[in-house]
Design a protein around this motif. Sequence first.
Motif, PDB file in Angstrom:
ATOM      1  N   PRO A 145     -23.774  -7.711  18.274  1.00 52.10           N
ATOM      2  CA  PRO A 145     -22.363  -7.504  18.650  1.00 52.10           C
ATOM      3  C   PRO A 145     -21.452  -8.653  18.215  1.00 52.10           C
ATOM      4  CG  PRO A 145     -23.779  -7.001  20.500  1.00 52.10           C
ATOM      5  CD  PRO A 145     -24.643  -7.613  19.448  1.00 52.10           C
ATOM      6  N   ILE A 146     -21.964  -9.876  18.280  1.00 53.59           N
ATOM      7  CA  ILE A 146     -21.161 -11.020  17.845  1.00 53.59           C
ATOM      8  C   ILE A 146     -20.926 -10.942  16.338  1.00 53.59           C
ATOM      9  CG2 ILE A 146     -21.197 -13.532  17.558  1.00 53.59           C
ATOM     10  CD1 ILE A 146     -22.680 -13.661  20.245  1.00 53.59           C
ATOM     11  N   LYS A 147     -21.962 -10.573  15.579  1.00 55.32           N
ATOM     12  CA  LYS A 147     -21.843 -10.440  14.123  1.00 55.32           C
ATOM     13  C   LYS A 147     -20.832  -9.358  13.759  1.00 55.32           C
ATOM     14  CE  LYS A 147     -24.861  -9.373  10.268  1.00 55.32           C
ATOM     15  NZ  LYS A 147     -26.240  -9.034   9.908  1.00 55.32           N
ATOM     16  N   ARG A 148     -20.876  -8.237  14.468  1.00 53.31           N
ATOM     17  CA  ARG A 148     -19.927  -7.150  14.214  1.00 53.31           C
ATOM     18  C   ARG A 148     -18.501  -7.588  14.526  1.00 53.31           C
ATOM     19  NH1 ARG A 148     -21.351  -2.308  17.652  1.00 53.31           N
ATOM     20  NH2 ARG A 148     -23.277  -3.473  17.508  1.00 53.31           N
ATOM     21  N   MET A 149     -18.316  -8.340  15.623  1.00 50.12           N
ATOM     22  CA  MET A 149     -16.993  -8.815  15.997  1.00 50.12           C
ATOM     23  C   MET A 149     -16.445  -9.786  14.948  1.00 50.12           C
ATOM     24  SD  MET A 149     -15.869 -10.916  19.407  1.00 50.12           S
ATOM     25  CE  MET A 149     -16.812 -12.327  18.898  1.00 50.12           C
ATOM     26  N   MET A 150     -17.311 -10.670  14.439  1.00 55.45           N
ATOM     27  CA  MET A 150     -16.865 -11.616  13.417  1.00 55.45           C
ATOM     28  C   MET A 150     -16.500 -10.897  12.129  1.00 55.45           C
ATOM     29  SD  MET A 150     -19.444 -14.866  14.188  1.00 55.45           S
ATOM     30  CE  MET A 150     -20.104 -14.781  12.600  1.00 55.45           C
ATOM     31  N   LYS A 151     -17.228  -9.852  11.773  1.00 58.60           N
ATOM     32  CA  LYS A 151     -16.939  -9.088  10.566  1.00 58.60           C
ATOM     33  C   LYS A 151     -15.588  -8.371  10.701  1.00 58.60           C
ATOM     34  CE  LYS A 151     -20.435  -7.186   8.533  1.00 58.60           C
ATOM     35  NZ  LYS A 151     -21.526  -6.282   8.151  1.00 58.60           N
TER      36      LYS A 151
END
Length: 81
Positions: A61-67
């Motif tokens: 979820p953190i990776k998706r938010m950063m993307k």
Amino acid sequence: MTYRYVKSGLRFALLAALVTLALPHAAHAYVGPGLGLGAIAVILGIIGSILLAVFAVLWYPIKRMMKKRKAAADASQPSKD
């Protein structure tokens, strides 16, 4: 047999079990260096796998938010062409 007698019997059994477990007993066993290090490795492996699972659950979820943030920032800046 009434409930009161059953309840006191359970209390006595619990107290007897706790006293028995609290008394020191001789352990006629030898834990060599191989078994000791193996036990430590198993414990560290379990702790590591739990931490890795928590990291994996939180990372995506953190990776998706950063993307999404990066895509929004790229879209808001004017192109230099």
